[in-house]
Design an enzyme around this catalytic site. Structure first.
Site, PDB file in Angstrom:
ATOM      1  N   ASN A  86     -17.308  39.452  66.775  1.00  0.00           N
ATOM      2  CA  ASN A  86     -17.093  38.005  66.745  1.00  0.00           C
ATOM      3  C   ASN A  86     -17.002  37.523  68.193  1.00  0.00           C
ATOM      4  O   ASN A  86     -16.014  37.774  68.875  1.00  0.00           O
ATOM      5  CB  ASN A  86     -15.795  37.706  65.981  1.00  0.00           C
ATOM      6  N   ILE A 138     -35.514  23.144  67.067  1.00  0.00           N
ATOM      7  CA  ILE A 138     -36.175  24.428  66.832  1.00  0.00           C
ATOM      8  C   ILE A 138     -36.021  24.779  65.352  1.00  0.00           C
ATOM      9  O   ILE A 138     -34.907  24.713  64.809  1.00  0.00           O
ATOM     10  CB  ILE A 138     -35.549  25.551  67.707  1.00  0.00           C
ATOM     11  N   ALA A 147     -20.140  18.424  72.745  1.00  0.00           N
ATOM     12  CA  ALA A 147     -19.133  18.722  73.777  1.00  0.00           C
ATOM     13  C   ALA A 147     -19.158  20.206  74.143  1.00  0.00           C
ATOM     14  O   ALA A 147     -19.083  20.581  75.322  1.00  0.00           O
ATOM     15  CB  ALA A 147     -17.741  18.315  73.306  1.00  0.00           C
ATOM     16  N   SER A 148     -19.317  21.069  73.127  1.00  0.00           N
ATOM     17  CA  SER A 148     -19.351  22.512  73.417  1.00  0.00           C
ATOM     18  C   SER A 148     -20.587  22.856  74.241  1.00  0.00           C
ATOM     19  O   SER A 148     -20.522  23.672  75.168  1.00  0.00           O
ATOM     20  CB  SER A 148     -19.323  23.334  72.118  1.00  0.00           C
ATOM     21  N   LYS A 149     -21.721  22.216  73.932  1.00  0.00           N
ATOM     22  CA  LYS A 149     -22.965  22.535  74.639  1.00  0.00           C
ATOM     23  C   LYS A 149     -22.980  21.933  76.042  1.00  0.00           C
ATOM     24  O   LYS A 149     -23.611  22.485  76.952  1.00  0.00           O
ATOM     25  CB  LYS A 149     -24.167  22.063  73.811  1.00  0.00           C
ATOM     26  N   TYR A 180     -20.101  19.681  68.603  1.00  0.00           N
ATOM     27  CA  TYR A 180     -21.216  20.533  69.037  1.00  0.00           C
ATOM     28  C   TYR A 180     -21.714  20.111  70.420  1.00  0.00           C
ATOM     29  O   TYR A 180     -21.906  20.937  71.316  1.00  0.00           O
ATOM     30  CB  TYR A 180     -22.339  20.425  67.996  1.00  0.00           C
TER      31      TYR A 180
HETATM   32  P1  NAI Z   1     -28.743  30.513  63.433  1.00  0.00           P
HETATM   33  O1  NAI Z   1     -27.632  29.929  62.650  1.00  0.00           O
HETATM   34  O2  NAI Z   1     -30.058  30.755  62.753  1.00  0.00           O
HETATM   35  O3  NAI Z   1     -28.295  31.888  64.110  1.00  0.00           O
HETATM   36  C1  NAI Z   1     -27.074  31.999  64.800  1.00  0.00           C
HETATM   37  C2  NAI Z   1     -26.583  33.430  64.718  1.00  0.00           C
HETATM   38  O4  NAI Z   1     -25.308  33.486  65.384  1.00  0.00           O
HETATM   39  C3  NAI Z   1     -26.373  33.911  63.283  1.00  0.00           C
HETATM   40  O5  NAI Z   1     -26.953  35.181  63.106  1.00  0.00           O
HETATM   41  C4  NAI Z   1     -24.855  33.946  63.151  1.00  0.00           C
HETATM   42  O6  NAI Z   1     -24.380  34.943  62.239  1.00  0.00           O
HETATM   43  C5  NAI Z   1     -24.438  34.246  64.581  1.00  0.00           C
HETATM   44  N1  NAI Z   1     -23.036  33.880  64.816  1.00  0.00           N
HETATM   45  C6  NAI Z   1     -22.366  32.793  64.360  1.00  0.00           C
HETATM   46  N2  NAI Z   1     -21.093  32.835  64.753  1.00  0.00           N
HETATM   47  C7  NAI Z   1     -20.939  33.975  65.490  1.00  0.00           C
HETATM   48  C8  NAI Z   1     -19.846  34.579  66.148  1.00  0.00           C
HETATM   49  N3  NAI Z   1     -18.635  34.028  66.152  1.00  0.00           N
HETATM   50  N4  NAI Z   1     -20.057  35.760  66.807  1.00  0.00           N
HETATM   51  C9  NAI Z   1     -21.276  36.347  66.803  1.00  0.00           C
HETATM   52  N5  NAI Z   1     -22.345  35.814  66.175  1.00  0.00           N
HETATM   53  C10 NAI Z   1     -22.176  34.651  65.526  1.00  0.00           C
HETATM   54  O7  NAI Z   1     -28.923  29.548  64.693  1.00  0.00           O
HETATM   55  P2  NAI Z   1     -30.157  29.353  65.714  1.00  0.00           P
HETATM   56  O8  NAI Z   1     -30.875  28.126  65.316  1.00  0.00           O
HETATM   57  O9  NAI Z   1     -30.905  30.613  65.858  1.00  0.00           O
HETATM   58  O10 NAI Z   1     -29.359  28.994  67.049  1.00  0.00           O
HETATM   59  C11 NAI Z   1     -29.121  29.925  68.095  1.00  0.00           C
HETATM   60  C12 NAI Z   1     -28.519  29.182  69.273  1.00  0.00           C
HETATM   61  O11 NAI Z   1     -29.394  28.162  69.702  1.00  0.00           O
HETATM   62  C13 NAI Z   1     -27.186  28.495  68.942  1.00  0.00           C
HETATM   63  O12 NAI Z   1     -26.322  28.579  70.059  1.00  0.00           O
HETATM   64  C14 NAI Z   1     -27.593  27.057  68.714  1.00  0.00           C
HETATM   65  O13 NAI Z   1     -26.544  26.172  68.959  1.00  0.00           O
HETATM   66  C15 NAI Z   1     -28.706  26.908  69.748  1.00  0.00           C
HETATM   67  N6  NAI Z   1     -29.611  25.829  69.453  1.00  0.00           N
HETATM   68  C16 NAI Z   1     -30.358  25.794  68.307  1.00  0.00           C
HETATM   69  C17 NAI Z   1     -31.216  24.727  68.089  1.00  0.00           C
HETATM   70  C18 NAI Z   1     -32.063  24.642  66.871  1.00  0.00           C
HETATM   71  O14 NAI Z   1     -32.732  23.619  66.698  1.00  0.00           O
HETATM   72  N7  NAI Z   1     -32.098  25.639  66.008  1.00  0.00           N
HETATM   73  C19 NAI Z   1     -31.332  23.620  69.037  1.00  0.00           C
HETATM   74  C20 NAI Z   1     -30.506  23.765  70.199  1.00  0.00           C
HETATM   75  C21 NAI Z   1     -29.693  24.825  70.392  1.00  0.00           C
END
Ligand code: NAI
Length: 248
Positions: free
Chosen positions: A64, A189, A158-160, A156
């Site tokens: 985590n 994305i 604010a965190s980013k 979200y």
């Molecule tokens: P996703 O939800 O498909 O994957 C995120 C992964 O992080 C999951 O496998 C989840 O289990 C894992 N996760 C969640 N909490 C966790 C924790 N406490 N410790 C370890 N792992 C944890 O999300 P996605 O779309 O792949 O996003 C990846 C990153 O990109 C994130 O930081 C998201 O905020 C950022 N992002 C995504 C965008 C999008 O449009 N999909 C746009 C801008 C940023």
């Protein structure tokens, strides 16, 4: 020539989505990869097998990222297994979107802990190894809404935005040791995270993007290859928008 040959990368939240795509792209470029996620599922194990088939060393760790102690233990285990950490991609992230009126303290705290504190936790944990090596590239996953803000995403966003401040500070603090730190701000994305958005809203978003499409996880992974590799050896403290010109 492979761009990441001889390097070891940690990618957090790598079981699916953008993190998984980064792991695959890094392995294609010859990097060994240590991947973390909340749990090691069968699907996650299948990803490790797929990575190993590419001829690199790969291992999954249940961790985590929001937990300080657990992160230290995870990084200790990774260093014992891989002996080096050249690239850290702080990718784990979640959303708990709602208007401020309906946002609970729990929704605020959880998003801050998973998205922002995790970046502190992992960066702090790899610092000693990177200092010893006198080399390292840290890539933090921010978002276009961390740059521009967004209604219904104040926690979200604010965190980013916090990630961007942290990134710029670490770039200044560790630059003299040849440790670089950059942020990527992806736009829209297409992943499981965005699948939650209603179809009509999604279409509206796509229409508003100058490149007229959502990004793919590989679009983001390719930017990570650049920032993780020596191609970017003079790039630090920057925010790279990967957003089809959503933000200009
Ligand atoms: P996703 O939800 O498909 O994957 C995120 C992964 O992080 C999951 O496998 C989840 O289990 C894992 N996760 C969640 N909490 C966790 C924790 N406490 N410790 C370890 N792992 C944890 O999300 P996605 O779309 O792949 O996003 C990846 C990153 O990109 C994130 O930081 C998201 O905020 C950022 N992002 C995504 C965008 C999008 O449009 N999909 C746009 C801008 C940023």
């Amino acid at each position: 020539m492979k761009l990441l040959e001889g390097k070891t990368a940690i990618v957090t939240g790598a079981a699916r989505g953008i993190g998984k795509s980064i792991a695959l792209a890094f392995a294609d470029q010859g990097a060994n990869v240590a991947l973390t996620d909340l749990s090691v599922t069968e699907e996650f194990e299948a990803l490790i097998a797929e990575l190993e088939a590419k001829g690199v060393k790969a291992k999954a760790y249940a961790s985590n990222a929001a937990d300080f102690e657990q992160t230290q233990q995870t990084v200790d285990a990774i260093v014992a297994d891989f002996q080096q950490v050249d690239i850290l991609v702080n990718n784990a992230g979640i959303t708990r979107d709602t208007l401020l009126m309906r946002m609970t303290e729990e929704m605020w705290d959880l998003v801050m802990d998973v998205n922002l504190k995790s970046v502190f936790n992992f960066t702090k944990a790899v610092q000693k190894t990177m200092l010893k090596q006198k080399n390292g590239s840290i890539i933090n996953m921010s978002s276009v809404v961390g740059v521009s803000g967004n209604a219904g995403q104040s926690n979200y966003s604010a965190s980013k935005a916090g990630i961007i401040g942290f990134t710029k500070s670490i770039a200044r603090e560790l630059g003299s040791r040849n440790i670089r730190c950059n942020a990527i701000a992806p736009g829209f994305i297409i992943t499981e995270m965005t699948d939650k958005i209603p179809a009509d809203k999604r279409k509206e978003w796509e229409e508003s993007i100058p490149l007229k499409r959502g990004g793919t996880p590989l679009d983001v992974a390719n930017a990570c290859i650049f920032l993780g590799s020596d191609l970017s050896s003079y790039v630090s403290g920057q925010v790279l928008n990967v957003c089809g010109a959503m933000n200009t």
